[in-house]
Design a protein around this motif. Structure first.
Motif, PDB file in Angstrom:
ATOM      1  N   GLU A 244       0.738 -72.346 -30.000  1.00 37.12           N
ATOM      2  CA  GLU A 244       1.201 -73.717 -29.804  1.00 37.12           C
ATOM      3  C   GLU A 244       2.496 -73.980 -30.565  1.00 37.12           C
ATOM      4  OE1 GLU A 244      -0.047 -75.841 -27.716  1.00 37.12           O
ATOM      5  OE2 GLU A 244      -1.571 -74.375 -27.126  1.00 37.12           O
ATOM      6  N   GLN A 245       2.632 -73.346 -31.721  1.00 33.91           N
ATOM      7  CA  GLN A 245       3.859 -73.508 -32.492  1.00 33.91           C
ATOM      8  C   GLN A 245       5.045 -72.877 -31.757  1.00 33.91           C
ATOM      9  OE1 GLN A 245       4.255 -75.239 -35.363  1.00 33.91           O
ATOM     10  NE2 GLN A 245       6.463 -74.851 -35.185  1.00 33.91           N
ATOM     11  N   ALA A 246       4.782 -71.719 -31.101  1.00 32.81           N
ATOM     12  CA  ALA A 246       5.842 -71.080 -30.327  1.00 32.81           C
ATOM     13  C   ALA A 246       6.280 -71.975 -29.165  1.00 32.81           C
ATOM     14  CB  ALA A 246       5.361 -69.724 -29.803  1.00 32.81           C
ATOM     15  N   VAL A 247       5.277 -72.604 -28.522  1.00 30.33           N
ATOM     16  CA  VAL A 247       5.609 -73.527 -27.431  1.00 30.33           C
ATOM     17  C   VAL A 247       6.399 -74.719 -27.956  1.00 30.33           C
ATOM     18  CG1 VAL A 247       4.636 -75.078 -25.698  1.00 30.33           C
ATOM     19  CG2 VAL A 247       3.607 -72.833 -26.059  1.00 30.33           C
TER      20      VAL A 247
ATOM     21  N   ASP B   2       8.319 -74.799 -30.604  1.00 28.97           N
ATOM     22  CA  ASP B   2       9.675 -74.357 -30.951  1.00 28.97           C
ATOM     23  C   ASP B   2      10.536 -74.222 -29.694  1.00 28.97           C
ATOM     24  OD1 ASP B   2       8.962 -74.282 -33.605  1.00 28.97           O
ATOM     25  OD2 ASP B   2       8.533 -72.132 -33.628  1.00 28.97           O
ATOM     26  N   ALA B   3       9.930 -73.680 -28.609  1.00 27.83           N
ATOM     27  CA  ALA B   3      10.683 -73.530 -27.361  1.00 27.83           C
ATOM     28  C   ALA B   3      11.102 -74.892 -26.810  1.00 27.83           C
ATOM     29  CB  ALA B   3       9.847 -72.777 -26.331  1.00 27.83           C
ATOM     30  N   GLU B   4      10.178 -75.857 -26.872  1.00 29.09           N
ATOM     31  CA  GLU B   4      10.516 -77.190 -26.391  1.00 29.09           C
ATOM     32  C   GLU B   4      11.568 -77.840 -27.275  1.00 29.09           C
ATOM     33  OE1 GLU B   4       9.497 -78.572 -23.610  1.00 29.09           O
ATOM     34  OE2 GLU B   4       8.346 -76.768 -23.145  1.00 29.09           O
TER      35      GLU B   4
ATOM     36  N   GLU C 154      15.812 -79.318 -26.418  1.00 28.81           N
ATOM     37  CA  GLU C 154      16.248 -80.693 -26.641  1.00 28.81           C
ATOM     38  C   GLU C 154      17.761 -80.882 -26.503  1.00 28.81           C
ATOM     39  OE1 GLU C 154      15.846 -84.231 -30.024  1.00 28.81           O
ATOM     40  OE2 GLU C 154      15.004 -82.242 -30.382  1.00 28.81           O
ATOM     41  N   PRO C 155      18.617 -80.024 -27.132  1.00 29.98           N
ATOM     42  CA  PRO C 155      20.065 -80.245 -26.976  1.00 29.98           C
ATOM     43  C   PRO C 155      20.521 -80.166 -25.519  1.00 29.98           C
ATOM     44  CG  PRO C 155      19.611 -78.744 -28.801  1.00 29.98           C
ATOM     45  CD  PRO C 155      18.329 -78.918 -28.067  1.00 29.98           C
TER      46      PRO C 155
END
Length: 235
Positions: A59-62, A64-66, A70-71
């Motif tokens: 979930e942390q990897a997901v 981080d990907a999200e 953002e930019p």
């Protein structure tokens, strides 16, 4: 405060350590309180650690990907906001471009009008008193949405009449362009560099390639798409 002053740390530590002696690993329910509590804490920490590795790390990897998206999403939002603000102007420009394309299409003859256009080019030369020594339509080149018709021409006449003929061709209602023009004396080789006389009575010969264009009808467009798809499959 009096109880803390009377606390014998050495005795407390000795009592604490003694609870871990002679433990029966097969009967943890009979252990003294200290080993029970410590085992519970260790088991709870191990459970949390395994849960982190097994579930929360993914979930942390997901997350981080999200977060990395953002930019880019902000940039896309800014671009779309700009387009939304300028939407009326963009629609106006689109309408202008479509109208311009329609006007250009009207300058392209259809398949049935090509013979009339070739006749117009021939009449433009005859109307200026030029003599056609060559008027030979070439192989039609099919493009995505139009066809290109080359015509090899060779005319003889006075200098100003040839100039007027080229102007007449450029002013035809349909698009016709002249390429590879070569003007010389009738008996002069095309590779001679002597410039022709420009007086009104000079008799000259002009060789050129006239190119005209026509739009493709719906069946021809469909054939072009099928041919492109077939060529793509062969790659």
């Amino acid at each position: 405060m009096a109880n803390l002053k009377n606390l014998d740390l050495n005795a407390w530590f000795a009592d604490f350590s003694s609870q871990f002696q002679d433990l029966n690993m097969k009967e943890p329910g009979q252990w003294p309180p200290a080993p029970k509590y410590l085992s519970f804490v260790v088991l709870a920490l191990a459970t949390v650690g395994l849960g982190w590795v097994a579930v929360l790390s993914d979930e942390q990897a997901v997350l981080d990907a999200e977060h990395d998206k953002e930019p880019r999403l902000k940039e896309d939002y800014g671009n779309k906001l700009t387009q939304a603000v300028n939407l009326p102007e963009l629609r106006k420009q689109k309408s202008q471009v479509e109208e311009y394309v329609l006007q250009l299409e009207k300058q392209l003859p259809g398949k049935a009008e090509m013979d009339a256009l070739l006749s117009d080019i021939n009449q433009a030369g005859l109307g200026r008193g030029l003599q056609f020594e060559l008027f030979r339509p070439g192989q039609v080149a099919m493009r995505d949405y139009y066809a290109e018709q080359p015509i090899s021409i060779k005319v003889t006449g006075r200098y100003h009449d040839i100039g007027a003929f080229t102007a007449d061709v450029s002013n035809l209602s349909r698009i016709v362009t002249l390429h590879d023009l070569n003007i010389a004396y009738p008996n002069q080789s095309s590779n001679q560099s002597t410039p022709p006389r420009t007086d009104a009575n000079a008799t000259l010969t002009m060789e050129a390639i006239a190119r005209t264009y026509r739009y493709l009808d719906s069946s021809e467009v469909e054939e072009q798409k099928k041919a492109a798809a077939a060529a793509e499959k062969k790659k």
